[in-house]
Write a protein that holds these residues in place. Structure first.
Motif, PDB file in Angstrom:
ATOM      1  N   GLN A 105       0.859  -1.179   0.000  1.00  0.00           N
ATOM      2  CA  GLN A 105       0.000   0.000   0.000  1.00  0.00           C
ATOM      3  C   GLN A 105       0.893   1.226   0.000  1.00  0.00           C
ATOM      4  O   GLN A 105       1.911   1.261   0.688  1.00  0.00           O
ATOM      5  CB  GLN A 105      -0.891  -0.006   1.230  1.00  0.00           C
ATOM      6  N   VAL A 106       0.522   2.189  -0.792  1.00  0.00           N
ATOM      7  CA  VAL A 106       1.319   3.409  -0.880  1.00  0.00           C
ATOM      8  C   VAL A 106       0.364   4.549  -1.227  1.00  0.00           C
ATOM      9  O   VAL A 106      -0.582   4.363  -1.983  1.00  0.00           O
ATOM     10  CB  VAL A 106       2.439   3.243  -1.948  1.00  0.00           C
ATOM     11  N   SER A 107       0.616   5.727  -0.646  1.00  0.00           N
ATOM     12  CA  SER A 107      -0.237   6.858  -1.006  1.00  0.00           C
ATOM     13  C   SER A 107       0.324   7.499  -2.266  1.00  0.00           C
ATOM     14  O   SER A 107       1.478   7.263  -2.640  1.00  0.00           O
ATOM     15  CB  SER A 107      -0.282   7.880   0.127  1.00  0.00           C
ATOM     16  N   GLU A 108      -0.499   8.302  -2.912  1.00  0.00           N
ATOM     17  CA  GLU A 108      -0.064   8.947  -4.143  1.00  0.00           C
ATOM     18  C   GLU A 108       1.185   9.795  -3.887  1.00  0.00           C
ATOM     19  O   GLU A 108       2.145   9.752  -4.647  1.00  0.00           O
ATOM     20  CB  GLU A 108      -1.197   9.814  -4.699  1.00  0.00           C
ATOM     21  N   SER A 109       1.171  10.565  -2.767  1.00  0.00           N
ATOM     22  CA  SER A 109       2.305  11.455  -2.511  1.00  0.00           C
ATOM     23  C   SER A 109       3.569  10.660  -2.195  1.00  0.00           C
ATOM     24  O   SER A 109       4.671  11.042  -2.593  1.00  0.00           O
ATOM     25  CB  SER A 109       1.977  12.427  -1.381  1.00  0.00           C
ATOM     26  N   GLU A 110       3.409   9.517  -1.501  1.00  0.00           N
ATOM     27  CA  GLU A 110       4.586   8.688  -1.214  1.00  0.00           C
ATOM     28  C   GLU A 110       5.197   8.149  -2.513  1.00  0.00           C
ATOM     29  O   GLU A 110       6.418   8.144  -2.678  1.00  0.00           O
ATOM     30  CB  GLU A 110       4.189   7.493  -0.325  1.00  0.00           C
ATOM     31  N   PHE A 111       4.327   7.727  -3.417  1.00  0.00           N
ATOM     32  CA  PHE A 111       4.858   7.178  -4.664  1.00  0.00           C
ATOM     33  C   PHE A 111       5.501   8.274  -5.505  1.00  0.00           C
ATOM     34  O   PHE A 111       6.522   8.051  -6.150  1.00  0.00           O
ATOM     35  CB  PHE A 111       3.771   6.437  -5.458  1.00  0.00           C
ATOM     36  N   ARG A 112       4.900   9.466  -5.486  1.00  0.00           N
ATOM     37  CA  ARG A 112       5.494  10.592  -6.218  1.00  0.00           C
ATOM     38  C   ARG A 112       6.886  10.904  -5.678  1.00  0.00           C
ATOM     39  O   ARG A 112       7.803  11.233  -6.424  1.00  0.00           O
ATOM     40  CB  ARG A 112       4.601  11.824  -6.110  1.00  0.00           C
TER      41      ARG A 112
END
Ligand code: CUA
Length: 181
Positions: free
Chosen positions: A56-63
């Motif tokens: 699981q990853v948030s959009e901002s973490e992946f960015r």
């Protein structure tokens, strides 16, 4: 109106079922149970199952991960050359962040796939044989790490295969695979 099909004569509903018919019915039931069980086993053990790990990853973490990856990578005319064997790619309506990318044949890469907005399809097709392809799904909120090795050098097309909006048909990019060094 009368039916052209004539009703069978006699008490046809009261006759015993022919033995052969019973055997075929029995075989049909057994075979359907075998197929049902096989379906269940195959979805667990078949080689068609997706490989790799999902987080699981948030959009901002992946960015953030993408930014760090892009900063470390080398920018060339053909595309990004990753620093190591990790390759980051994210779908965003209607493009692939992280692409185009330049990789080497014969090296195993770990693809980190995600989406910044909606569900996208990740189809990979070699330009020389467009009918050959793998299809994966990328989902927002998840990072899927898929090991991939390109056997042949060439151009590979990344095509979105999940309808994601008006620009879906133009959601396309490339992976350039160079000769093994
Ligand atoms: Cu992304 Cu269709």
């Amino acid at each position: 109106m009368t039916s052209p099909i004539k009703p069978p004569e006699g008490n046809w509903w009261d006759q015993t079922v022919n033995r052969r018919e019973s055997i075929w019915l029995g075989l049909g039931v057994v075979w359907s149970l075998v197929l049902f069980g096989w379906m269940s086993i195959w979805t667990r053990t078949g080689d068609q199952n997706p490989i790799g790990e999902t987080y699981q990853v948030s959009e901002s973490e992946f960015r953030e991960k993408m930014n760090a990856y892009e900063e470390a990578a080398e920018e060339t005319e053909q595309g990004l050359v990753p620093e190591g064997t990790d390759v980051y790619m994210a779908g965003i309506r209607f493009a692939w962040d992280g692409a185009p990318v330049v990789l080497e044949a014969g090296t195993q890469y770990d693809f980190h796939l995600s989406s910044y907005d909606v569900q996208h399809g990740f189809s990979l097709r070699p330009e020389a044989t467009l009918s050959k392809q793998i299809n994966l799904q990328v989902l927002p909120g998840y990072e899927w790490v898929v090991p991939m090795t390109f056997d042949e050098p060439g151009t590979y097309h990344i095509i979105c295969n999940e309808f994601c909006g008006e620009g879906h048909r133009s959601m396309h990019d490339t992976i350039i695979v160079t000769e093994e060094n």
